[in-house]
Scaffold this motif. Sequence first.
Motif, PDB file in Angstrom:
ATOM      1  N   TRP A 113      -5.473  -5.638  -9.847  1.00 35.56           N
ATOM      2  CA  TRP A 113      -4.033  -5.375  -9.916  1.00 35.56           C
ATOM      3  C   TRP A 113      -3.345  -6.126 -11.071  1.00 35.56           C
ATOM      4  CZ3 TRP A 113      -2.915  -6.768  -4.071  1.00 35.56           C
ATOM      5  CH2 TRP A 113      -3.562  -5.824  -3.260  1.00 35.56           C
ATOM      6  N   LEU A 114      -4.157  -6.751 -11.929  1.00 33.98           N
ATOM      7  CA  LEU A 114      -3.573  -7.654 -12.932  1.00 33.98           C
ATOM      8  C   LEU A 114      -2.973  -6.927 -14.133  1.00 33.98           C
ATOM      9  CD1 LEU A 114      -6.372 -10.373 -12.791  1.00 33.98           C
ATOM     10  CD2 LEU A 114      -4.051 -10.578 -11.864  1.00 33.98           C
ATOM     11  N   ASP A 115      -3.286  -5.644 -14.269  1.00 33.03           N
ATOM     12  CA  ASP A 115      -2.751  -4.894 -15.420  1.00 33.03           C
ATOM     13  C   ASP A 115      -1.364  -4.354 -15.095  1.00 33.03           C
ATOM     14  OD1 ASP A 115      -5.153  -5.037 -17.164  1.00 33.03           O
ATOM     15  OD2 ASP A 115      -6.041  -4.070 -15.408  1.00 33.03           O
ATOM     16  N   VAL A 116      -0.427  -5.258 -14.915  1.00 31.94           N
ATOM     17  CA  VAL A 116       0.935  -4.855 -14.528  1.00 31.94           C
ATOM     18  C   VAL A 116       1.702  -4.354 -15.743  1.00 31.94           C
ATOM     19  CG1 VAL A 116       1.047  -6.489 -12.592  1.00 31.94           C
ATOM     20  CG2 VAL A 116       1.777  -7.214 -14.874  1.00 31.94           C
ATOM     21  N   ALA A 117       2.837  -3.680 -15.479  1.00 37.14           N
ATOM     22  CA  ALA A 117       3.688  -3.215 -16.580  1.00 37.14           C
ATOM     23  C   ALA A 117       4.477  -4.396 -17.145  1.00 37.14           C
ATOM     24  CB  ALA A 117       4.647  -2.149 -16.059  1.00 37.14           C
ATOM     25  N   GLU A 118       4.912  -4.238 -18.392  1.00 37.15           N
ATOM     26  CA  GLU A 118       5.705  -5.296 -19.024  1.00 37.15           C
ATOM     27  C   GLU A 118       7.050  -5.415 -18.320  1.00 37.15           C
ATOM     28  OE1 GLU A 118       5.379  -4.995 -23.322  1.00 37.15           O
ATOM     29  OE2 GLU A 118       7.316  -6.008 -23.480  1.00 37.15           O
ATOM     30  N   SER A 119       7.494  -6.649 -18.097  1.00 36.29           N
ATOM     31  CA  SER A 119       8.767  -6.852 -17.395  1.00 36.29           C
ATOM     32  C   SER A 119       9.943  -6.741 -18.383  1.00 36.29           C
ATOM     33  CB  SER A 119       8.793  -8.237 -16.756  1.00 36.29           C
ATOM     34  OG  SER A 119       8.850  -9.225 -17.766  1.00 36.29           O
ATOM     35  N   ASP A 120      11.154  -6.799 -17.822  1.00 34.11           N
ATOM     36  CA  ASP A 120      12.345  -6.681 -18.667  1.00 34.11           C
ATOM     37  C   ASP A 120      12.406  -7.777 -19.734  1.00 34.11           C
ATOM     38  OD1 ASP A 120      13.042  -4.530 -17.244  1.00 34.11           O
ATOM     39  OD2 ASP A 120      14.541  -5.547 -15.972  1.00 34.11           O
ATOM     40  N   ARG A 121      11.841  -8.959 -19.399  1.00 32.24           N
ATOM     41  CA  ARG A 121      11.882 -10.013 -20.428  1.00 32.24           C
ATOM     42  C   ARG A 121      10.640 -10.003 -21.321  1.00 32.24           C
ATOM     43  NH1 ARG A 121      10.691 -15.844 -17.468  1.00 32.24           N
ATOM     44  NH2 ARG A 121       8.955 -15.133 -16.218  1.00 32.24           N
ATOM     45  N   GLY A 122       9.882  -8.900 -21.238  1.00 32.02           N
ATOM     46  CA  GLY A 122       8.780  -8.705 -22.177  1.00 32.02           C
ATOM     47  C   GLY A 122       7.516  -9.469 -21.835  1.00 32.02           C
ATOM     48  N   GLU A 123       7.321  -9.819 -20.540  1.00 26.90           N
ATOM     49  CA  GLU A 123       6.101 -10.541 -20.142  1.00 26.90           C
ATOM     50  C   GLU A 123       5.351  -9.756 -19.061  1.00 26.90           C
ATOM     51  OE1 GLU A 123       6.580 -14.626 -19.099  1.00 26.90           O
ATOM     52  OE2 GLU A 123       7.610 -15.125 -20.966  1.00 26.90           O
ATOM     53  N   TYR A 124       4.104 -10.139 -18.848  1.00 29.02           N
ATOM     54  CA  TYR A 124       3.302  -9.576 -17.750  1.00 29.02           C
ATOM     55  C   TYR A 124       3.287 -10.625 -16.650  1.00 29.02           C
ATOM     56  CZ  TYR A 124       2.137  -6.415 -21.476  1.00 29.02           C
ATOM     57  OH  TYR A 124       2.243  -5.519 -22.506  1.00 29.02           O
ATOM     58  N   GLU A 125       3.961 -10.324 -15.531  1.00 25.54           N
ATOM     59  CA  GLU A 125       4.322 -11.371 -14.577  1.00 25.54           C
ATOM     60  C   GLU A 125       3.427 -11.335 -13.327  1.00 25.54           C
ATOM     61  OE1 GLU A 125       7.335 -13.053 -15.259  1.00 25.54           O
ATOM     62  OE2 GLU A 125       8.457 -11.653 -16.539  1.00 25.54           O
ATOM     63  N   LEU A 126       3.009 -12.517 -12.919  1.00 22.39           N
ATOM     64  CA  LEU A 126       2.180 -12.614 -11.720  1.00 22.39           C
ATOM     65  C   LEU A 126       2.973 -12.246 -10.457  1.00 22.39           C
ATOM     66  CD1 LEU A 126      -0.744 -13.333 -11.156  1.00 22.39           C
ATOM     67  CD2 LEU A 126      -0.029 -15.691 -10.737  1.00 22.39           C
ATOM     68  N   THR A 127       4.289 -12.395 -10.507  1.00 22.16           N
ATOM     69  CA  THR A 127       5.079 -12.021  -9.329  1.00 22.16           C
ATOM     70  C   THR A 127       4.957 -10.515  -9.059  1.00 22.16           C
ATOM     71  OG1 THR A 127       6.958 -12.048 -10.824  1.00 22.16           O
ATOM     72  CG2 THR A 127       6.796 -13.866  -9.281  1.00 22.16           C
ATOM     73  N   ASP A 128       4.672  -9.712 -10.089  1.00 24.36           N
ATOM     74  CA  ASP A 128       4.454  -8.275  -9.849  1.00 24.36           C
ATOM     75  C   ASP A 128       3.161  -8.057  -9.069  1.00 24.36           C
ATOM     76  OD1 ASP A 128       6.806  -7.623 -11.031  1.00 24.36           O
ATOM     77  OD2 ASP A 128       5.941  -7.135 -12.979  1.00 24.36           O
ATOM     78  N   VAL A 129       2.163  -8.900  -9.310  1.00 25.93           N
ATOM     79  CA  VAL A 129       0.914  -8.819  -8.544  1.00 25.93           C
ATOM     80  C   VAL A 129       1.192  -9.259  -7.101  1.00 25.93           C
ATOM     81  CG1 VAL A 129      -1.491  -9.555  -8.423  1.00 25.93           C
ATOM     82  CG2 VAL A 129      -0.360  -9.341 -10.656  1.00 25.93           C
ATOM     83  N   LEU A 130       2.005 -10.300  -6.974  1.00 26.43           N
ATOM     84  CA  LEU A 130       2.362 -10.773  -5.629  1.00 26.43           C
ATOM     85  C   LEU A 130       3.105  -9.676  -4.856  1.00 26.43           C
ATOM     86  CD1 LEU A 130       2.606 -13.095  -3.559  1.00 26.43           C
ATOM     87  CD2 LEU A 130       4.768 -13.706  -4.658  1.00 26.43           C
ATOM     88  N   THR A 131       4.029  -9.007  -5.538  1.00 25.66           N
ATOM     89  CA  THR A 131       4.789  -7.927  -4.878  1.00 25.66           C
ATOM     90  C   THR A 131       3.828  -6.878  -4.320  1.00 25.66           C
ATOM     91  OG1 THR A 131       6.622  -8.300  -6.357  1.00 25.66           O
ATOM     92  CG2 THR A 131       6.572  -6.156  -5.257  1.00 25.66           C
ATOM     93  N   ARG A 132       2.832  -6.537  -5.108  1.00 35.06           N
ATOM     94  CA  ARG A 132       1.850  -5.538  -4.649  1.00 35.06           C
ATOM     95  C   ARG A 132       1.077  -6.057  -3.443  1.00 35.06           C
ATOM     96  NH1 ARG A 132      -2.054  -1.870  -8.320  1.00 35.06           N
ATOM     97  NH2 ARG A 132      -3.143  -0.859  -6.600  1.00 35.06           N
ATOM     98  N   ALA A 133       0.705  -7.325  -3.496  1.00 37.16           N
ATOM     99  CA  ALA A 133      -0.020  -7.914  -2.360  1.00 37.16           C
ATOM    100  C   ALA A 133       0.861  -7.908  -1.107  1.00 37.16           C
ATOM    101  CB  ALA A 133      -0.462  -9.336  -2.689  1.00 37.16           C
ATOM    102  N   CYS A 134       2.164  -8.148  -1.292  1.00 40.68           N
ATOM    103  CA  CYS A 134       3.086  -8.172  -0.148  1.00 40.68           C
ATOM    104  C   CYS A 134       3.142  -6.810   0.535  1.00 40.68           C
ATOM    105  CB  CYS A 134       4.493  -8.580  -0.593  1.00 40.68           C
ATOM    106  SG  CYS A 134       4.605 -10.313  -1.065  1.00 40.68           S
ATOM    107  N   GLU A 135       2.939  -5.746  -0.245  1.00 40.05           N
ATOM    108  CA  GLU A 135       3.006  -4.403   0.342  1.00 40.05           C
ATOM    109  C   GLU A 135       1.918  -4.187   1.400  1.00 40.05           C
ATOM    110  OE1 GLU A 135       2.939  -2.012  -3.191  1.00 40.05           O
ATOM    111  OE2 GLU A 135       4.995  -2.609  -3.713  1.00 40.05           O
ATOM    112  N   THR A 136       0.853  -5.002   1.344  1.00 38.66           N
ATOM    113  CA  THR A 136      -0.198  -4.877   2.360  1.00 38.66           C
ATOM    114  C   THR A 136       0.243  -5.481   3.694  1.00 38.66           C
ATOM    115  OG1 THR A 136      -1.181  -7.038   1.859  1.00 38.66           O
ATOM    116  CG2 THR A 136      -1.968  -5.165   0.563  1.00 38.66           C
ATOM    117  N   GLY A 137       1.333  -6.267   3.661  1.00 38.82           N
ATOM    118  CA  GLY A 137       1.830  -6.897   4.885  1.00 38.82           C
ATOM    119  C   GLY A 137       1.039  -8.121   5.310  1.00 38.82           C
ATOM    120  N   GLU A 138       0.125  -8.582   4.467  1.00 43.43           N
ATOM    121  CA  GLU A 138      -0.771  -9.674   4.872  1.00 43.43           C
ATOM    122  C   GLU A 138      -0.416 -11.027   4.284  1.00 43.43           C
ATOM    123  OE1 GLU A 138      -4.611  -8.528   3.584  1.00 43.43           O
ATOM    124  OE2 GLU A 138      -4.835  -6.975   5.110  1.00 43.43           O
ATOM    125  N   VAL A 139       0.549 -11.060   3.353  1.00 38.50           N
ATOM    126  CA  VAL A 139       0.797 -12.319   2.632  1.00 38.50           C
ATOM    127  C   VAL A 139       1.679 -13.245   3.473  1.00 38.50           C
ATOM    128  CG1 VAL A 139       1.805 -13.347   0.565  1.00 38.50           C
ATOM    129  CG2 VAL A 139       0.555 -11.184   0.403  1.00 38.50           C
TER     130      VAL A 139
END
Length: 394
Positions: A170-196
């Motif tokens: 899941w590490l190939d996230v889209a570029e964020s508004d501030r032009g970075e690839y953010e680990l919080t986007d990976v966390l958001t995806r993990a949260c969708e599983t309901g397990e975090v």
Amino acid sequence: MQTVVLAAGEGTRMRPLTDRRPKPTLPVADRTLVEHVVDGAVDAGANRVVVVVGYAADAVRDALGDRDVAFAVQERQRGTADAVRAARDELDDAPFAVLNGDVLYDRDSLSRLYDAGPAVGAYRVDDPENYGVLELEDDRVRGVIEKPANPTSNLVNAGAYVFPAVARDWLDVAESDRGEYELTDVLTRACETGEVRAVPVDRWLDVGRPWELLAANEWKLGDLERRIAGDVHPDADLRGAVVVEDGATVDAGVVIEGPALVRSGASVGPNAYVRGATLIGAGAKVGHAVEIKNSVLMAGATVGHLSYVGDSVLGRDVNFGAGTTVANLRHDDGDVIVRVKGDPTSTGRRKFGVVCGDDAKTGIDTALNAGVVLGTEARTTPGETVTRDRGRSP
Ligand code: TTP
């Protein structure tokens, strides 16, 4: 648990202390910042550590020279998800933890995080609107909202994660508004599983700005136990948790109140007073009639005669002329302000002195006002009162 430690950043908010070295290699008590992070991870249960390096990579490698760690290189600092992606090939097909290389946690909290399965460290703050706020349902994390106007909790993302093995994909996230690839986007995806799970973190310190380096030293010096291995004159008075390393000297008439660490090759006295969470770096010199309080003197710094230094950070080989005094308190009792990347920023401290880059030198009888930053190789003239930041001298 395999653990990725992110240490590729430059540390621009820590300038001028990072002009000549990356932030992870700054001194915190008896080791560098990144060594504390790696050792903390191992203590908490990391059985393999991959350190992501980038800016001044060799300095970080050298700092970790005798640790059993692997390294991965992030060529450009394009964000935290990109940094973990750089380490992907070093990871096994198993859950993995990610820690920032510049954040300190208490040991028990980190152990709980490691034991919790997919999880994120949650730290309680009074001003959640300035952080990534965790959206919670019981102890499950539903998502993270960056700097919300109306936070739903005061538990914020402490930047320590345990991801499931599948998150490597899941590490190939889209570029964020501030032009970075953010680990919080990976966390958001993990949260969708309901397990975090949100795992409360009792103690947390993000070391980004000079006064946070002071706070990091206060913390880790406070963990030291008294040990006198150096050459201490019988007329010196060492009180409490004082460490004098082999090869350091403490002369007659010196009083040191712990916690304090005098590193190898340093000398203190005669007739000096050192108190309150102070680090005297390797080869540093504190001379006659000098008082040092709650400060960090990096290697080779010299405060030779008749001076007061309080709540300050002095870079390598700084030299204070005789009679240099530091103000560390405002007359209006307000928090001391320091410029960070040009912006006046509250330190949140009623007492804070000065920050000096490597090789800064003051003339005799210099007075330095609270919050002043002297750049690398800056100079002051004899008798000067310095109320504004000063860059490198021409
Ligand atoms: P930051 O604190 O955002 O960056 P920094 O450490 O370079 O400091 P500054 O903002 O003062 O310039 O980074 C958080 C952590 O993530 C830190 O440990 C460095 C690391 N990091 C990387 O390894 N690669 C990156 O691309 C980024 C953005 C950060």
